[in-house]
Design a protein around this motif. Structure first.
Motif, short mmCIF file in Angstrom:
data_model
loop_
_atom_site.label_atom_id
_atom_site.label_comp_id
_atom_site.label_asym_id
_atom_site.label_seq_id
_atom_site.Cartn_x
_atom_site.Cartn_y
_atom_site.Cartn_z
N LEU A 312 -4.59 113.93 32.03
CA LEU A 312 -6.01 113.63 32.18
C LEU A 312 -6.43 112.55 31.20
CD1 LEU A 312 -7.68 117.13 32.66
CD2 LEU A 312 -7.36 115.33 34.37
N ALA A 313 -7.23 111.62 31.69
CA ALA A 313 -7.67 110.50 30.86
C ALA A 313 -8.80 110.89 29.92
CB ALA A 313 -8.11 109.34 31.75
N GLY A 314 -9.70 111.73 30.40
CA GLY A 314 -10.95 111.97 29.68
C GLY A 314 -10.81 112.58 28.31
N HIS A 315 -9.65 113.16 27.99
CA HIS A 315 -9.44 113.74 26.66
C HIS A 315 -8.25 113.08 25.97
CE1 HIS A 315 -12.31 117.06 27.37
NE2 HIS A 315 -11.95 116.89 28.61
N THR A 316 -7.94 111.86 26.39
CA THR A 316 -6.83 111.10 25.80
C THR A 316 -7.41 109.97 24.97
OG1 THR A 316 -5.30 111.60 27.61
CG2 THR A 316 -4.85 109.63 26.31
N ARG A 317 -7.01 109.90 23.70
CA ARG A 317 -7.52 108.86 22.80
C ARG A 317 -6.57 107.66 22.84
NH1 ARG A 317 -11.28 111.63 19.12
NH2 ARG A 317 -11.39 109.71 17.94
N TYR A 318 -7.11 106.46 22.82
CA TYR A 318 -6.24 105.29 22.89
C TYR A 318 -6.02 104.64 21.54
CZ TYR A 318 -10.15 101.89 22.87
OH TYR A 318 -11.24 101.14 22.55
N PHE A 322 -0.32 108.77 20.70
CA PHE A 322 0.25 109.97 21.30
C PHE A 322 -0.75 111.12 21.40
CE2 PHE A 322 3.82 107.45 19.90
CZ PHE A 322 4.64 107.48 21.02
N PHE A 323 -2.03 110.82 21.21
CA PHE A 323 -3.08 111.82 21.43
C PHE A 323 -3.39 111.83 22.92
CE2 PHE A 323 -7.06 113.70 19.22
CZ PHE A 323 -7.27 114.58 20.27
N VAL A 324 -2.52 112.47 23.70
CA VAL A 324 -2.65 112.55 25.16
C VAL A 324 -3.07 113.96 25.53
CG1 VAL A 324 -1.47 112.32 27.37
CG2 VAL A 324 -0.90 110.78 25.47
N CYS A 325 -4.05 114.08 26.40
CA CYS A 325 -4.59 115.38 26.79
C CYS A 325 -3.47 116.35 27.20
CB CYS A 325 -5.56 115.19 27.97
SG CYS A 325 -6.23 116.72 28.63
N ASP A 326 -3.53 117.56 26.65
CA ASP A 326 -2.50 118.56 26.95
C ASP A 326 -2.98 119.63 27.92
OD1 ASP A 326 -4.31 119.82 25.30
OD2 ASP A 326 -2.81 120.80 24.03
N PHE A 327 -4.14 119.45 28.54
CA PHE A 327 -4.67 120.46 29.46
C PHE A 327 -3.79 120.58 30.71
CE2 PHE A 327 -9.24 119.27 28.05
CZ PHE A 327 -9.00 119.83 26.82
N MET A 328 -3.41 119.44 31.23
CA MET A 328 -2.78 119.39 32.54
C MET A 328 -1.64 118.38 32.50
SD MET A 328 -4.27 117.71 35.99
CE MET A 328 -3.42 116.17 35.61
N LEU A 329 -0.53 118.71 33.17
CA LEU A 329 0.59 117.80 33.25
C LEU A 329 1.26 117.98 34.61
CD1 LEU A 329 1.70 115.71 31.22
CD2 LEU A 329 3.54 117.34 30.72
N PHE A 330 1.49 116.87 35.30
CA PHE A 330 2.14 116.90 36.61
C PHE A 330 3.31 115.94 36.58
CE2 PHE A 330 2.96 115.32 40.87
CZ PHE A 330 2.94 116.49 41.65
N GLY A 331 4.44 116.34 37.19
CA GLY A 331 5.57 115.45 37.26
C GLY A 331 6.76 116.12 37.91
N HIS A 332 7.91 115.43 37.84
CA HIS A 332 9.15 116.01 38.36
C HIS A 332 9.51 117.22 37.51
CE1 HIS A 332 13.41 116.39 39.47
NE2 HIS A 332 13.03 115.81 40.60
N ILE A 333 10.05 118.25 38.14
CA ILE A 333 10.24 119.52 37.44
C ILE A 333 11.21 119.39 36.27
CG2 ILE A 333 12.09 120.34 38.96
CD1 ILE A 333 10.63 123.13 38.77
N SER A 334 12.22 118.52 36.37
CA SER A 334 13.16 118.36 35.26
C SER A 334 12.48 117.72 34.06
CB SER A 334 14.36 117.52 35.70
OG SER A 334 13.95 116.24 36.15
N ASP A 335 11.58 116.75 34.29
CA ASP A 335 10.86 116.11 33.19
C ASP A 335 9.87 117.08 32.55
OD1 ASP A 335 12.16 113.67 33.70
OD2 ASP A 335 10.67 113.13 35.20
N ILE A 336 9.18 117.86 33.38
CA ILE A 336 8.21 118.82 32.83
C ILE A 336 8.92 119.91 32.04
CG2 ILE A 336 6.40 120.46 33.41
CD1 ILE A 336 5.54 117.64 33.95
N ARG A 459 -13.94 105.87 22.68
CA ARG A 459 -13.11 106.92 22.09
C ARG A 459 -11.97 107.33 23.00
NH1 ARG A 459 -16.51 111.94 20.26
NH2 ARG A 459 -17.13 110.44 18.68
N TYR A 460 -12.24 107.48 24.29
CA TYR A 460 -11.26 108.06 25.20
C TYR A 460 -10.79 107.05 26.25
CZ TYR A 460 -12.89 112.49 23.28
OH TYR A 460 -13.22 113.52 22.44
N MET A 461 -9.67 107.39 26.84
CA MET A 461 -9.16 106.61 27.96
C MET A 461 -9.89 107.01 29.24
SD MET A 461 -6.61 104.57 27.03
CE MET A 461 -5.68 104.28 28.53
N ASP A 462 -9.77 106.17 30.25
CA ASP A 462 -10.10 106.55 31.61
C ASP A 462 -9.10 105.83 32.51
OD1 ASP A 462 -10.97 103.92 31.79
OD2 ASP A 462 -13.09 104.44 31.80
N HIS A 463 -9.14 106.12 33.80
CA HIS A 463 -8.14 105.53 34.69
C HIS A 463 -8.26 104.01 34.72
CE1 HIS A 463 -5.22 105.44 37.95
NE2 HIS A 463 -6.01 104.61 38.59
#
Length: 478
Positions: A312-318, A322-336, A459-463
């Protein structure tokens, strides 16, 4: 203004109110079309509709008698309550009403609800229901559902709540034929309003062919919760918490997430996985299609990852690497699985870190909020500012930074702290996708999602920022 939390509260309050008072009298300023389907769904025993004017001849509405208010007082008893529906109501929603007709004086419970709130409660209650049940409530077409919803909420000023309610009408009619994605809902169960269970049930109805896993801790679930999970084909993992919870419970998040992802990898054929939290929800019905299309459109750089990771962008600081939002993560199962299988906290490298609750961490974060650094107009003294940024931020640590930075070091490359921020931006460009919170109708019940203002642009990233970085960032130039 529409209040989504109040609707949730009323959705719990109304069924209990009707159980306590089996004889309900309605007092209507006007006749909102949602109130009778709502009361039908709650199996309310509506004795009569009360009006202030005289009723000379027997009249009925929806097969319910219409009575003059004062003339009905003798019929009231200890089982009687009044529900008033009006455009505007006063707080609190439940209060005591004293009535007198001649020598008869009675005190009754009065529940007040607005037109918009009645529609919101009904939409919330039908969220998991089938179309046949809607027809039984008097709504005879899909067009009618959508038209009623659009009509009832077209004047809302709270955009987030408006959008969520707009999507609570059709999902029970939508089902997506996806079978290669799994969903992990991790963390302590949120029992208020059955939030965690209802979220899992919602995902199950939208995506009937995918595994849905709730990964929580022992002693969180009771017998009823387990039965509900089994009835809805939801896997419930009751894990043993690690002895070392880690800084701000980071090891708890890693462990519960890992166990959920590992279950899906070992027991299903899912190729992708979405990890979410037990106190958060995605309302957009086609969110898994959206995520799959995103990672198809943006392949990762090189061969370090199978697919990009979506956060998610809205809680990621640029400006905090490496302050990337940890609420949600989607990806290939091996990477996750690799992500949540990182070394647990503390990592020896971080022993001298400035933690999130340290005063110095907050001072640096506040200072960076006023920085001239941005993606669009690099300042003339860019190199000096980058040097200062890297020096200030290399010791900052919180759960988000710890997980993302450790994953990078274990799976991508060793960090060059002389180009710490630049390495982070390159990581965002090459391996991540940042989706906007609002684009997926993301809800975090702990906070209202209304913190989007001018300050968040800095403060935060967006798409939009991520896309600009994806197309324009060149680490060799800085």
């Amino acid at each position: 203004m529409f209040d989504n939390r109040k609707v949730a509260y009323l959705a719990d309050l109304l069924p209990e109110f009707i159980k306590i008072y089996p004889d309900i009298f309605l007092y209507l300023d006007e006749v909102p079309p949602d109130i009778f389907p709502l009361l039908h769904r709650l199996n309310a025993n509506v004795k009569a509709i009360l009006v202030d004017s005289e009723v000379s001849n027997p009249q009925t509405f929806f097969n319910v008698p219409v009575l003059n208010f004062q003339a009905a007082v003798p019929y009231f008893n200890y089982q009687t309550a009044i529900i008033r529906v009006a455009k505007k109501i006063s707080e609190p929603p439940v209060k005591e009403l004293t009535l007198q007709s001649g020598n008869i004086k009675k005190s009754l419970s009065l529940l007040e609800i607005s037109f918009d709130e009645a529609a919101g409660v009904y939409d919330r209650l039908i969220f998991m229901k089938t179309f046949k049940e809607l027809e039984a409530d008097g709504l005879n077409s899909m067009y009618g559902v959508l038209h009623r919803t659009a009509r009832g909420f077209s004047t809302f000023t709270n955009t987030d709540s408006y959008m969520k309610i707009m999507y609570t009408a059709p999902p029970q009619l939508l089902k997506f034929d996806i079978d290669d994605v799994g969903i992990v809902i991790q963390g302590p169960l949120m029992h208020e309003n059955n939030y965690t269970l209802t979220t899992a049930q919602m995902y199950r109805r939208l995506y009937p062919n995918i595994p849905v896993v709730i990964s929580t801790w022992k002693n969180e679930a009771d017998g009823d919760f387990r039965k509900a999970c089994k009835a809805n084909s939801i896997v419930l993992l009751e894990n043993t918490p690690p002895q070392d919870r880690g800084y701000l419970n980071v090891n708890l998040q890693l462990e519960s997430s890992f166990q959920g992802v590992n279950y899906i990898k070992n027991h299903t054929d899912a190729q992708f996985v979405l990890k979410t939290r037990s106190d958060q929800r995605i309302y957009r019905p086609d969110f898994l299609l959206y995520f799959k299309n995103l990672i198809k459109a943006f392949p990762p750089y090189g061969d370090k990852l199978t697919r990009r990771l979506i956060s998610l962008a809205g809680h990621t600081r640029y400006l905090i690497p490496f302050f990337v939002c940890d609420f949600m993560l989607f990806g290939h199962i091996s990477d996750i699985k690799n992500f949540y299988g990182i070394v647990r906290y503390p990592n020896p490298e971080d022993k001298n870190s400035l933690c999130f609750n340290d005063k110095r961490f907050l001072q640096i974060a506040n200072l960076l909020d006023r920085s001239k650094l941005n993606f669009y107009e690099p300042p003339s003294d860019l190199q000096r500012q980058l040097t200062n940024l890297n020096r200030m931020t290399k010791r900052l640590i919180n759960p988000e930074i710890y997980m993302m930075k450790t994953f990078y070091q274990e799976n991508i490359a060793t960090i060059n702290y002389k180009k710490y921020a630049q390495t982070y931006w390159q990581f965002l460009r090459d391996y991540l996708i940042l989706a906007d919170n609002r684009s997926i109708l993301f809800e975090w019940v702990k906070y209202e999602q209304s913190r989007y203002n001018v300050l968040t642009l800095y403060r935060y990233m967006d798409h939009s920022k991520w896309l600009h970085l994806y197309n324009n960032f060149d680490i060799d130039r800085i």
